[in-house]
Design a protein around this motif. Structure first.
Motif, PDB file in Angstrom:
ATOM      1  N   GLN A 118       0.921  -1.297  -0.398  1.00  0.00           N
ATOM      2  CA  GLN A 118      -0.210  -0.027  -0.173  1.00  0.00           C
ATOM      3  C   GLN A 118       1.115   1.173   0.289  1.00  0.00           C
ATOM      4  O   GLN A 118       0.246   1.975  -0.789  1.00  0.00           O
ATOM      5  N   SER A 119       2.194   0.688   0.303  1.00  0.00           N
ATOM      6  CA  SER A 119       2.718   2.490   0.377  1.00  0.00           C
ATOM      7  C   SER A 119       3.687   2.782  -0.896  1.00  0.00           C
ATOM      8  O   SER A 119       3.461   3.785  -0.997  1.00  0.00           O
ATOM      9  N   VAL A 120       3.425   1.603  -1.157  1.00  0.00           N
ATOM     10  CA  VAL A 120       4.182   1.691  -3.011  1.00  0.00           C
ATOM     11  C   VAL A 120       3.065   2.752  -3.502  1.00  0.00           C
ATOM     12  O   VAL A 120       3.170   3.381  -4.678  1.00  0.00           O
ATOM     13  N   VAL A 121       1.744   2.169  -3.918  1.00  0.00           N
ATOM     14  CA  VAL A 121       0.288   2.716  -4.428  1.00  0.00           C
ATOM     15  C   VAL A 121       0.946   4.353  -3.497  1.00  0.00           C
ATOM     16  O   VAL A 121       0.527   5.069  -3.935  1.00  0.00           O
ATOM     17  N   ASP A 122       0.825   4.202  -2.324  1.00  0.00           N
ATOM     18  CA  ASP A 122      -0.070   5.735  -1.965  1.00  0.00           C
ATOM     19  C   ASP A 122       1.378   6.534  -2.387  1.00  0.00           C
ATOM     20  O   ASP A 122       0.764   7.772  -2.296  1.00  0.00           O
ATOM     21  N   LEU A 123       3.200   6.132  -2.272  1.00  0.00           N
ATOM     22  CA  LEU A 123       3.796   7.677  -2.720  1.00  0.00           C
ATOM     23  C   LEU A 123       3.907   7.180  -4.007  1.00  0.00           C
ATOM     24  O   LEU A 123       4.917   7.733  -3.904  1.00  0.00           O
ATOM     25  N   ASP A 124       3.189   6.561  -4.633  1.00  0.00           N
ATOM     26  CA  ASP A 124       3.193   6.778  -6.106  1.00  0.00           C
ATOM     27  C   ASP A 124       4.964   6.435  -7.052  1.00  0.00           C
ATOM     28  O   ASP A 124       4.894   6.917  -7.660  1.00  0.00           O
ATOM     29  N   LEU A 125       5.463   4.994  -6.197  1.00  0.00           N
ATOM     30  CA  LEU A 125       6.704   4.683  -6.716  1.00  0.00           C
ATOM     31  C   LEU A 125       6.716   4.586  -8.003  1.00  0.00           C
ATOM     32  O   LEU A 125       5.451   3.304  -7.852  1.00  0.00           O
ATOM     33  N   GLU A 126       7.550   4.062  -8.928  1.00  0.00           N
ATOM     34  CA  GLU A 126       7.398   4.129 -10.079  1.00  0.00           C
ATOM     35  C   GLU A 126       8.740   3.210  -9.430  1.00  0.00           C
ATOM     36  O   GLU A 126       9.988   2.914 -10.926  1.00  0.00           O
ATOM     37  N   ILE A 127       8.488   1.457  -9.482  1.00  0.00           N
ATOM     38  CA  ILE A 127       9.418   0.494  -9.303  1.00  0.00           C
ATOM     39  C   ILE A 127       9.581   0.051 -10.337  1.00  0.00           C
ATOM     40  O   ILE A 127       8.215  -0.553 -11.057  1.00  0.00           O
ATOM     41  N   ALA A 128      10.729  -1.281 -11.144  1.00  0.00           N
ATOM     42  CA  ALA A 128      10.681  -1.707 -12.032  1.00  0.00           C
ATOM     43  C   ALA A 128      10.173  -3.037 -10.929  1.00  0.00           C
ATOM     44  O   ALA A 128      10.326  -4.296 -12.123  1.00  0.00           O
TER      45      ALA A 128
END
Length: 353
Positions: A118-128
């Protein structure tokens, strides 16, 4: 893909970084010149055990997976890095302790995974890639009504792959299966580039001595008897460096939304595994043929023990070229050598004294 070129200067975030697999992964990432961020449990002492000597080469973030605020704060370090990788290895990972501490196991393994995703979504991270480490324990035992869904070797052994049915038989296995499904949910719902990896039984230096390999070695180093539980189950034992390479290959070359399982590709009964460890230790003069004694108090509760685990790792091999490199006897030799030369790292953690 060349791991060197795929990781040099790349931002990588590792949970469980001071643990068994995590610390070996951190070592490899540092060696490959990655920009390494580690997430470790915040404690009053702030002490690191396995990666203390790497502190000047990594960025340390302290917190608790169960605390969404600390997860957000740590992951914010990846903002602006579009090709970063996340390796989620943190977990309460001991089957026996999952029965002793079921609520902590579920909270850490399920809610902790949910907080990260959820943190990846909330922070809008563009991970590989986001790699969640699962476990072979998720397969459990074969149910009679699911026989037709399984694959079998010519000798009748069950061959487990990405296509095999799951049947978790412990709180630990159930919590890890839930974490796997959550990881895939976030791929389906938000398009996160997630993968799940099920490593079959890893062993090697730095592993908690409560696990089978460490408990055999530490007892043999200290006394003339080795007390063990059920010795009939069969396990597919994979040396830690091969496990780390599997994670790296899947993160760099795996397909988002897919699962990858891997291990040694052969299994061995715990009786034969114990015998082999004691043979290798005797061969290299670490001890003089200790006696193995079974203790029913060490058996898993009820019918929760998994009878047999054997992996078919064709998928990861075909897609990435990964295959195990370290033989059982060589892996055992390296592991014994570490325990023998690092007693301060394990002496207070055994469960047999």
């Amino acid at each position: 893909m060349n791991l060197d070129s795929g990781l040099s200067n790349r931002s990588v975030f590792v949970t469980g970084a001071d643990g068994f697999i995590g610390s070996h992964l951190v070592d490899r990432l540092v060696k490959l010149d990655a920009d390494v961020h580690v997430f470790v449990r915040a404690t009053s002492s702030g002490e690191l055990n396995n990666i203390r000597y790497q502190t000047d080469k990594i960025s340390i973030h302290r917190g608790d997976l169960r605390d969404k605020h600390s997860v957000d704060k740590a992951l914010s370090a990846l903002e602006g890095h579009a090709d970063s990788l996340i390796f989620h290895l943190a977990a309460q990972a001991h089957v026996g302790e999952s029965w002793e501490r079921p609520y902590e196991t579920v909270d850490t393994n399920i809610n902790g995974t949910l907080n990260l995703l959820q943190s990846v979504v909330d922070l809008d991270l563009e991970i590989a890639k986001f790699d969640t480490a699962g476990t072979s324990e998720e397969y459990g035992n074969v149910k009679e009504e699911m026989l037709e869904k399984h694959e079998f070797e010519e000798d009748g052994r069950v061959l487990l792959s990405e296509r095999s049915p799951v049947n978790p038989t412990s709180v630990y296995a159930t919590s890890k299966l839930a974490a796997d499904f959550l990881t895939m949910n976030y791929h389906d719902a938000y398009g996160l580039p997630t993968v799940t990896t099920r490593m079959f039984n890893n062993y090697g230096p730095r592993q908690n001595p409560r696990y089978i390999t460490g408990t055999i070695i530490t007892q043999a180093l200290e006394r003339d008897i080795v007390e063990l539980g059920n010795l009939t189950p069969k396990r597919d034992m994979c040396y830690v460096s091969d496990g780390v390479r599997g994670h790296l290959h899947v993160a760099l070359e795996g397909t988002p939304g897919e699962q990858y399982v891997y291990g040694y590709g052969e299994n061995i009964s715990m009786q034969e595994w114990a015998d082999t460890i004691l043979e290798v230790g005797t061969e290299y003069d670490y001890w003089d043929a200790p006696e193995i004694i079974q203790d029913e108090d060490r058996f898993r509760p009820g019918d929760s023990d998994v009878e047999e685990l054997l992996v078919g790792y064709e998928k990861i091999n075909e897609e990435t070229g990964w295959e195990p490199e370290v033989s059982w006897r060589e892996g055992i030799r390296r592991t014994i050598n570490w325990y023998a030369n690092n007693p301060d790292s394990w002496y207070g953690r055994v469960d047999w004294r």
